[in-house]
Design a protein around this motif. Structure first.
Motif, short mmCIF file in Angstrom:
data_model
loop_
_atom_site.label_atom_id
_atom_site.label_comp_id
_atom_site.label_asym_id
_atom_site.label_seq_id
_atom_site.Cartn_x
_atom_site.Cartn_y
_atom_site.Cartn_z
N GLN A 208 0.52 -1.52 0.06
CA GLN A 208 0.10 -0.35 -0.47
C GLN A 208 0.63 1.36 -0.19
OE1 GLN A 208 -3.29 0.05 -0.62
NE2 GLN A 208 -3.06 2.52 -0.52
N GLU A 212 0.76 4.55 -2.46
CA GLU A 212 1.20 5.77 -2.47
C GLU A 212 2.38 6.63 -3.02
OE1 GLU A 212 0.30 5.80 2.39
OE2 GLU A 212 -1.44 4.68 1.72
N PHE A 215 1.49 7.26 -6.75
CA PHE A 215 0.61 8.37 -6.91
C PHE A 215 1.47 9.83 -6.33
CE2 PHE A 215 -2.18 11.12 -4.83
CZ PHE A 215 -3.30 11.46 -5.85
N ASP A 219 1.61 12.41 -9.27
CA ASP A 219 1.13 14.28 -9.22
C ASP A 219 1.59 14.63 -9.19
OD1 ASP A 219 -2.08 14.88 -8.72
OD2 ASP A 219 -0.57 15.55 -6.73
N SER A 256 -5.08 1.06 -12.17
CA SER A 256 -6.23 1.85 -10.42
C SER A 256 -4.82 3.02 -10.62
CB SER A 256 -6.05 0.59 -9.72
OG SER A 256 -6.55 -0.22 -10.25
N ILE A 257 -3.98 3.12 -10.13
CA ILE A 257 -3.51 4.77 -9.84
C ILE A 257 -3.99 5.97 -11.27
CG2 ILE A 257 -1.33 5.84 -9.26
CD1 ILE A 257 0.05 3.21 -8.47
N ARG A 260 -7.99 5.73 -11.38
CA ARG A 260 -8.66 6.15 -10.17
C ARG A 260 -8.47 7.50 -9.13
NH1 ARG A 260 -7.35 1.55 -6.39
NH2 ARG A 260 -5.85 2.62 -5.93
N ASP A 261 -6.76 7.23 -9.05
CA ASP A 261 -5.66 8.58 -8.65
C ASP A 261 -6.36 9.31 -9.36
OD1 ASP A 261 -6.92 6.13 -6.17
OD2 ASP A 261 -4.22 5.33 -6.60
N LEU A 262 -5.09 9.32 -10.22
CA LEU A 262 -5.06 10.19 -10.65
C LEU A 262 -5.73 11.15 -11.89
CD1 LEU A 262 -1.36 9.84 -12.66
CD2 LEU A 262 -1.61 10.48 -10.55
N ARG A 263 -7.18 10.12 -11.75
CA ARG A 263 -8.12 10.39 -12.77
C ARG A 263 -8.37 10.99 -13.90
NH1 ARG A 263 -10.33 15.32 -8.38
NH2 ARG A 263 -10.00 14.16 -6.48
#
Length: 298
Positions: A208, A212, A215, A219, A256-257, A260-263
């Protein structure tokens, strides 16, 4: 969506190149840029996170790099065998050595020094400076909050120009080249989420936390380097160029990153060998990919 499935990549890039971001993660560096850019950003794939000292009288934790050391031990016989193998490969492929004359060679020389030597005679920016790990923070509004959030002398500085008090706290994390230039006396821990072509998961570096850190690094590059804010990323698509060493589960987590996370609105996955062959207009090729820690032949 049906239209996107039918067009070829070159047509997609020509039509929507400014809205496509290419991400190529590696063990040492991550390359990221818009599809219409000639040269992407090449950023060290690492992050340094601030380590807060434990409460009480316990000693502060020692800073460390969460990575297993590469096994570089080799016997003299193994070194000799490697050198002989290199000579055989060079002779078969007709690769000239760096000190050989190439006047009769029909192919232009595109090789540089293999020892990483650079001439510093004409450079004026050789002065090394540590990364500034402090940033301004707002002063707590009440005395109780101030007592709960005491700032040490190393974290605060006085601005005497206007007679005011500017308070500084440690940055939560620092990415890229700046993370490699943090003083060893600062309370930071350097992490590398990808090592040797796989997620750098260990007992000290859980999965996990790897997600993080990935991301946070990506980001930061999108925001600070490409100037693509999170609110605008639904207008962009991503091309994820992954090494052949990644398995399907790791690729799924990277997607998924990205989504979902970076959009990002959509994403497509390519392997490095396939991208190298098609990028050079070849339908068939043997691709030798020499990376920082992994070399693959596809």
């Amino acid at each position: 969506m049906e239209y996107l499935k039918t067009i070829v990549p070159s047509q997609l890039i020509s039509e929507r190149g400014s809205n496509i971001v290419v991400i190529n993660p590696g063990s040492a560096n991550v390359r990221m840029g818009s599809a219409h850019q000639q040269v992407p950003f090449n950023i060290p794939h690492c992050i340094a996170r601030h380590v807060r000292p434990p409460t009480g009288d316990a000693a502060p934790p020692k800073m460390s790099v969460l990575d297993q050391m590469l096994n570089s031990e080799a016997t003299p016989e193994q070194h000799s065998a490697r050198e002989k193998a290199y000579d055989v490969i060079a002779s078969v492929l007709k690769i000239p050595f760096l000190d050989e004359e190439t006047e009769n060679n029909s192919f232009p020389r595109k090789m540089g020094r293999v020892d990483g030597h650079n001439s510093y005679q004409n450079r004026t920016d050789t002065k090394f400076t540590w990364t500034n790990v402090l940033e301004k923070s707002s002063r707590p509004s009440s005395a109780a909050e101030w007592s709960d959030n005491k700032i040490t002398e190393e974290e605060s500085r006085v601005d005497n120009e206007e007679g005011g008090l500017d308070e500084y706290t440690f940055k939560d994390f620092i990415c890229g080249q700046d993370a490699l230039k943090i003083s060893p006396t600062e309370p930071y821990c350097l992490r590398r989420p990808i090592r040797r072509g796989h997620f750098n998961v260990s007992q000290q570096y859980p999965l996990q936390q790897v997600f993080e850190d990935l991301f946070a690094i990506w980001d930061w590059i999108l925001t600070d380097k490409l100037h693509i804010l999170p609110a605008d990323r639904n207008l962009y698509s991503a091309i994820l160029v992954v090494p052949e060493t990644f398995d399907t589960r790791e690729i799924k987590e990277l997607l998924s990153i990205v989504l979902r996370d970076l959009r990002f609105s959509s994403a497509v996955v390519h392997q490095e060998g396939l991208a190298a062959a098609f990028g050079n207009g070849l339908s068939t090729a043997c691709v030798v990919n020499i990376g920082a820690q992994v070399t693959s032949v596809i």
